[in-house]
Design an enzyme around this catalytic site. Structure first.
Site, PDB file in Angstrom:
ATOM      1  N   PRO A   2     -33.830 -79.292 -69.498  1.00 45.84           N
ATOM      2  CA  PRO A   2     -34.806 -79.574 -68.434  1.00 45.84           C
ATOM      3  C   PRO A   2     -34.387 -80.764 -67.577  1.00 45.84           C
ATOM      4  CG  PRO A   2     -35.714 -80.117 -70.596  1.00 45.84           C
ATOM      5  CD  PRO A   2     -34.375 -79.486 -70.835  1.00 45.84           C
ATOM      6  N   GLU A   3     -34.517 -80.621 -66.273  1.00 41.81           N
ATOM      7  CA  GLU A   3     -34.240 -81.721 -65.344  1.00 41.81           C
ATOM      8  C   GLU A   3     -35.567 -82.193 -64.739  1.00 41.81           C
ATOM      9  OE1 GLU A   3     -30.970 -81.532 -62.699  1.00 41.81           O
ATOM     10  OE2 GLU A   3     -29.766 -80.257 -63.990  1.00 41.81           O
ATOM     11  N   HIS A  93     -39.843 -73.967 -85.272  1.00 41.58           N
ATOM     12  CA  HIS A  93     -39.377 -75.234 -84.679  1.00 41.58           C
ATOM     13  C   HIS A  93     -40.477 -76.010 -83.952  1.00 41.58           C
ATOM     14  CE1 HIS A  93     -35.461 -73.680 -85.709  1.00 41.58           C
ATOM     15  NE2 HIS A  93     -35.651 -72.638 -84.922  1.00 41.58           N
ATOM     16  N   ARG A 112     -33.239 -77.661 -81.383  1.00 38.04           N
ATOM     17  CA  ARG A 112     -32.027 -78.462 -81.618  1.00 38.04           C
ATOM     18  C   ARG A 112     -32.343 -79.914 -81.955  1.00 38.04           C
ATOM     19  NH1 ARG A 112     -27.954 -77.030 -76.861  1.00 38.04           N
ATOM     20  NH2 ARG A 112     -26.537 -78.255 -78.166  1.00 38.04           N
ATOM     21  N   LYS A 155     -18.033 -98.428 -56.279  1.00 38.15           N
ATOM     22  CA  LYS A 155     -17.911 -97.465 -57.386  1.00 38.15           C
ATOM     23  C   LYS A 155     -16.749 -96.511 -57.122  1.00 38.15           C
ATOM     24  CE  LYS A 155     -22.219 -96.638 -59.922  1.00 38.15           C
ATOM     25  NZ  LYS A 155     -21.843 -97.403 -61.082  1.00 38.15           N
TER      26      LYS A 155
END
Ligand code: ZN
Length: 279
Positions: A2-3, A93, A112, A155
């Protein structure tokens, strides 16, 4: 994984169902996820009223009336399941369960176990080790061409890697970085410091638009969300480049002018882009 828009959608779904409710029952089915659950978590949640929600990067903060906030990270595979009553069968789970005073069942499912749950004083949310040092929220005014340029100055990493750095901007992940760079016409391999200035002025609005469109899609998925045992936060997207290696580029004529979307590996992760328009 998920973002930001998925996490925002999960938070909105939780807010719609939980804000103002009291947690009648809390149950932990194991000792922890990525890290152990905080001591006494179930007891500290039981009886608390949920006063509000906030998202910071990819973290959800659920605020309780006792002055504590539950910090939730979905990790790689975590998801939240809402249902109007306790399901007949135990969901595999499902490691943490909350039941509200109006009978709703909220399950945190994480096969997970890369997710995490912590309990922290609300007034010190931003000093938590996972949130301290995080860059600006991409949808806030504090994230703009000037602040991004300053963060990128000097950077010498590729811009793709710089945008994934949560200290530069919070909550961006692989998918939305690929999409925003494509829309801004900036090569993912370009040195970050060369994006400061003109290119940052092009990139920032595309980052915001990409996220806003996805959040809007997530919001409509919530409105469609009627089935019990529903899962929050996963919805259909039409990506322009992500996962489209070899497919036609949406803004180019076909071959021989543009051979289509290309995939490369950067820092061990796939990047999708158009070599013709992204410079
Ligand atoms: Zn193209």
């Amino acid at each position: 994984m998920p973002e930001l828009p998925e996490v925002e959608t999960v938070m909105q779904g939780l807010r719609a169902r939980l804000e103002g409710r009291r947690i009648a029952h809390a149950e932990l089915r194991r000792g922890g996820l990525r890290w152990p659950f905080p001591p006494g978590l179930a007891q500290r949640l039981t009886g608390a009223r949920v006063t509000g929600f906030r998202r910071r990067g990819k973290y959800i903060l659920m605020r309780l009336d006792g002055g504590e906030s539950v910090l939730i990270h979905l990790g790689m595979s975590g998801r939240i399941i809402l249902s109007p009553a306790r399901p007949n069968a135990v969901t595999p789970h499902e490691h943490m369960v909350l039941e509200t005073d109006d009978g709703w069942h909220v399950g945190f499912v994480d096969p997970r176990r890369f997710g995490s749950v912590d309990l922290i004083p609300t007034e010190r949310e931003d000093t938590h080790k996972l949130l301290a040092g995080m860059g600006p929220e991409p949808l806030d005014d504090a994230f703009n061409a000037e602040t991004l340029s300053a963060a990128l100055a000097g950077k010498r990493t590729p811009i793709k890697a710089a945008l994934l750095d949560q200290a530069v901007v919070a909550g961006l992940g692989n998918i939305y970085v690929c999409e925003a760079l494509y829309r801004a016409g900036i090569s993912p391999r370009r040195l970050a410091q060369t994006v400061a200035g003109t290119r940052a002025r092009r990139l920032v609005p595309e980052i915001k638009a990409t996220l806003r469109e996805a959040i809007a899609a997530g919001g409509s998925s919530l409105r469609d969300y009627v089935q019990p045992d529903g899962e929050l936060g996963y919805f259909q997207h039409a990506w322009k480049v992500y996962g489209r290696e070899g497919k036609p580029c949406p803004q180019c004529p076909g071959p021989p002018i543009c051979a289509g979307i290309k995939r490369i590996t950067q820092s061990g992760r796939s990047t999708f882009y158009c070599p013709r328009t992204q410079r």
